[in-house]
Write an enzyme that holds these catalytic residues in place. Sequence first.
Site, mmCIF file in Angstrom:
data_model
loop_
_atom_site.group_PDB
_atom_site.id
_atom_site.type_symbol
_atom_site.label_atom_id
_atom_site.label_comp_id
_atom_site.label_asym_id
_atom_site.label_seq_id
_atom_site.Cartn_x
_atom_site.Cartn_y
_atom_site.Cartn_z
ATOM 1 N N LYS A 1 0.855 -1.204 0.000
ATOM 2 C CA LYS A 1 0.000 0.000 0.000
ATOM 3 C C LYS A 1 0.880 1.240 0.000
ATOM 4 C CE LYS A 1 -1.623 1.555 4.039
ATOM 5 N NZ LYS A 1 -1.278 2.956 4.368
ATOM 6 N N ASN A 2 1.919 1.254 0.861
ATOM 7 C CA ASN A 2 2.705 2.469 1.057
ATOM 8 C C ASN A 2 3.696 2.743 -0.065
ATOM 9 O OD1 ASN A 2 1.213 2.890 3.299
ATOM 10 N ND2 ASN A 2 2.783 2.257 4.761
ATOM 11 N N CYS B 1 -5.163 12.167 12.199
ATOM 12 C CA CYS B 1 -5.814 10.862 12.062
ATOM 13 C C CYS B 1 -5.693 10.184 13.422
ATOM 14 C CB CYS B 1 -5.135 10.041 10.974
ATOM 15 S SG CYS B 1 -3.540 9.410 11.508
ATOM 16 N N ARG C 1 -0.352 14.395 12.768
ATOM 17 C CA ARG C 1 0.156 14.166 11.398
ATOM 18 C C ARG C 1 0.499 15.493 10.707
ATOM 19 N NH1 ARG C 1 -1.113 8.903 9.856
ATOM 20 N NH2 ARG C 1 0.619 9.024 8.397
ATOM 21 N N ASP D 1 4.868 0.579 11.880
ATOM 22 C CA ASP D 1 3.640 -0.110 11.452
ATOM 23 C C ASP D 1 3.585 -1.555 11.954
ATOM 24 O OD1 ASP D 1 3.583 1.463 8.157
ATOM 25 O OD2 ASP D 1 3.146 2.211 10.168
ATOM 26 N N ARG E 1 -8.494 -0.455 4.444
ATOM 27 C CA ARG E 1 -7.560 0.522 3.864
ATOM 28 C C ARG E 1 -6.231 -0.146 3.511
ATOM 29 N NH1 ARG E 1 -5.744 4.318 7.613
ATOM 30 N NH2 ARG E 1 -4.360 4.750 5.880
HETATM 31 C C1 EPZ Z 1 4.267 6.853 6.093
HETATM 32 O O1 EPZ Z 1 3.494 7.854 6.725
HETATM 33 C C2 EPZ Z 1 3.362 5.637 6.027
HETATM 34 N N1 EPZ Z 1 2.171 5.947 5.233
HETATM 35 C C3 EPZ Z 1 2.948 5.224 7.439
HETATM 36 O O2 EPZ Z 1 2.167 4.032 7.325
HETATM 37 C C4 EPZ Z 1 4.208 4.911 8.241
HETATM 38 O O3 EPZ Z 1 3.849 4.584 9.566
HETATM 39 C C5 EPZ Z 1 5.131 6.146 8.239
HETATM 40 O O4 EPZ Z 1 5.430 6.523 6.868
HETATM 41 C C6 EPZ Z 1 6.443 5.882 8.955
HETATM 42 O O5 EPZ Z 1 7.100 4.819 8.351
HETATM 43 C C7 EPZ Z 1 2.265 5.931 3.887
HETATM 44 O O6 EPZ Z 1 3.306 5.688 3.318
HETATM 45 C C8 EPZ Z 1 0.995 6.212 3.134
HETATM 46 P P1 EPZ Z 1 6.313 10.265 8.220
HETATM 47 P P2 EPZ Z 1 4.037 9.398 6.750
HETATM 48 O O7 EPZ Z 1 6.147 11.513 7.436
HETATM 49 O O8 EPZ Z 1 4.719 9.706 5.473
HETATM 50 C C9 EPZ Z 1 6.293 13.462 11.726
HETATM 51 C C10 EPZ Z 1 0.342 2.629 7.733
HETATM 52 O O9 EPZ Z 1 -0.125 2.103 8.754
HETATM 53 N N2 EPZ Z 1 6.191 14.466 10.651
HETATM 54 O O10 EPZ Z 1 7.565 9.477 8.073
HETATM 55 O O11 EPZ Z 1 2.931 10.265 7.178
HETATM 56 C C11 EPZ Z 1 4.980 12.689 11.863
HETATM 57 O O12 EPZ Z 1 4.085 13.405 12.694
HETATM 58 C C12 EPZ Z 1 0.792 4.072 7.767
HETATM 59 O O13 EPZ Z 1 0.485 2.041 6.625
HETATM 60 C C13 EPZ Z 1 6.309 15.807 10.985
HETATM 61 O O14 EPZ Z 1 6.483 16.168 12.144
HETATM 62 O O15 EPZ Z 1 5.103 9.276 7.924
HETATM 63 C C14 EPZ Z 1 5.416 11.407 12.495
HETATM 64 O O16 EPZ Z 1 5.545 11.599 13.891
HETATM 65 C C15 EPZ Z 1 0.615 4.706 9.125
HETATM 66 N N3 EPZ Z 1 6.200 16.736 9.998
HETATM 67 C C16 EPZ Z 1 6.788 11.171 11.887
HETATM 68 O O17 EPZ Z 1 7.225 12.445 11.358
HETATM 69 C C17 EPZ Z 1 5.987 16.375 8.698
HETATM 70 O O18 EPZ Z 1 5.918 17.283 7.821
HETATM 71 C C18 EPZ Z 1 6.802 10.134 10.765
HETATM 72 O O19 EPZ Z 1 6.017 10.626 9.751
HETATM 73 C C19 EPZ Z 1 5.873 15.009 8.380
HETATM 74 C C20 EPZ Z 1 5.987 14.069 9.371
#
Ligand code: EPZ
Length: 452
Positions: free
Chosen positions: A55-56, A149, A154, A339, A431
């Site tokens: 998915k990701n 979410c 997020r 995850d 999802r």
């Molecule tokens: C991706 O989310 C995945 N989703 C998530 O999978 C996964 O848990 C995550 O990466 C970490 O590996 C998809 O790929 C669609 P991040 P993403 O930006 O991109 C903070 C699942 O269950 N952050 O690496 O949103 C954020 O709050 C989902 O399949 C900021 O502070 O993850 C979090 O604490 C859940 N500012 C951390 O970084 C930003 O601008 C990681 O977020 C962006 C992120």
Amino acid sequence: MQARECCADRTDGFPQKTAAVSSILLCGEMGLKMEILKIEGGRRLEGAVGIHGAKNSALPLLAATLLARGTSEITNCPQLSDVAASVNILRHLGCRVTGSGGTVAVDSLPLCRSDVPDGLMREMRSSIIFLGALIARTGEAHMSFPGGCELGARPIDLHLAALRQLGAEIREERGRLECRAAGRLKGTAIALDFPSVGATENILLAASTAEGETTILNAAREPEIVDLCAYLTRCGAKIHGAGEGAITVEGVERLNASPFRVMPDRIEAVTYLAAGAATGGRLTLRGADPRHIATVLPAFEEAGCTVRCAGDELSLSAPQRLRRVRSVRTMPYPGFPTDAQAPLMAMTCVADGTSVFVENIFENRYKHAGELIRMGANIKVEGRVAVVEGVRALSGAPVECTDLRGGAALVIAGLAAEGSTSLRSLHHLDRGYEGLEDALQSVGASLHRIKE
Ligand code: EPZ
């Protein structure tokens, strides 16, 4: 780009949102609980399951097709509500999307809009991944803030700061993002405070056709990033360092559509392994990539499981009684994936001893603990730390999916529990897991969906 009479309203042959997906999305939005999953626990899982496309990886790949002129055929694409939501956004933008089963063909030539309606943004939180590609392709993007979410706020500050560095003018007002770029984006050096997966993906999508070179320091190193870079490179992008902490993108004028096969879903693989372990079973995964979960497999071995890898086959054989996993700390890749935290927590609920989890990625990712406790688990959560004392057995109970991976944890717990579990809010599961019930039934689980 003005929203001219757009060709998106055609059916294009891609199945409209299936009834199930539509009802799932409707339920999700309106909180209706149309279906529940009845699970009879206490049965060992034995046999083999196939792993679907990730998915990701599929979601950013679909966003990337906006940049590639012509028709990109994405294969091994999982049939999930998040993918259906992405297809709806592509069609709204004017792309012609066709295909069936695990293939999605996207023709981006007819693209004629640069706005994503609130309803479509709400269908899938990760719609933010369209931002960079839209600005790069059309010079503008208009969408609502994706919002938080179940996992927390997020934020998207890293995305916005990077896109501004590339020359995008972004106004944040009344919960909306109004973005414009005068001409082509301009390559630059970007250092991320945190190796955000989504922010790295948005930068890659925006920088691929920017003028000049972009370097990303402290880039995310997840396999999904490598997959996205592989597709973009096939389309003509010039990217070096995919999968490393420093990535260089030399902008090109134009990208051309290309076929691409989505990588296997590493989190789906971990979820099935945890289900096999929690039920004392013997499970083989087909089409997995063990390299992607190399930092998770030791946890199964510490719990007493035997894990064998042979090419894209991964086999796990579990003991009658699991041992605790002393410490699980979630980290950016290649560390332990956040995850996988919930599925492994479910497994350790029925292990001998105390397992300690530290969730370092999301601020609110233990919602499933409360539902596991309803099933008799002994879990104490203190901030980012969760302490799990294994119990002799869990008891089936009525529980609710709290989010995608939390829902998976409850399925695992229900499979291991004594008695019957009824699981609600299945739209979370839909999802991210294709054909979950069928796969589990095929290896001996007793579970089925019923209308509430
Ligand atoms: C991706 O989310 C995945 N989703 C998530 O999978 C996964 O848990 C995550 O990466 C970490 O590996 C998809 O790929 C669609 P991040 P993403 O930006 O991109 C903070 C699942 O269950 N952050 O690496 O949103 C954020 O709050 C989902 O399949 C900021 O502070 O993850 C979090 O604490 C859940 N500012 C951390 O970084 C930003 O601008 C990681 O977020 C962006 C992120």
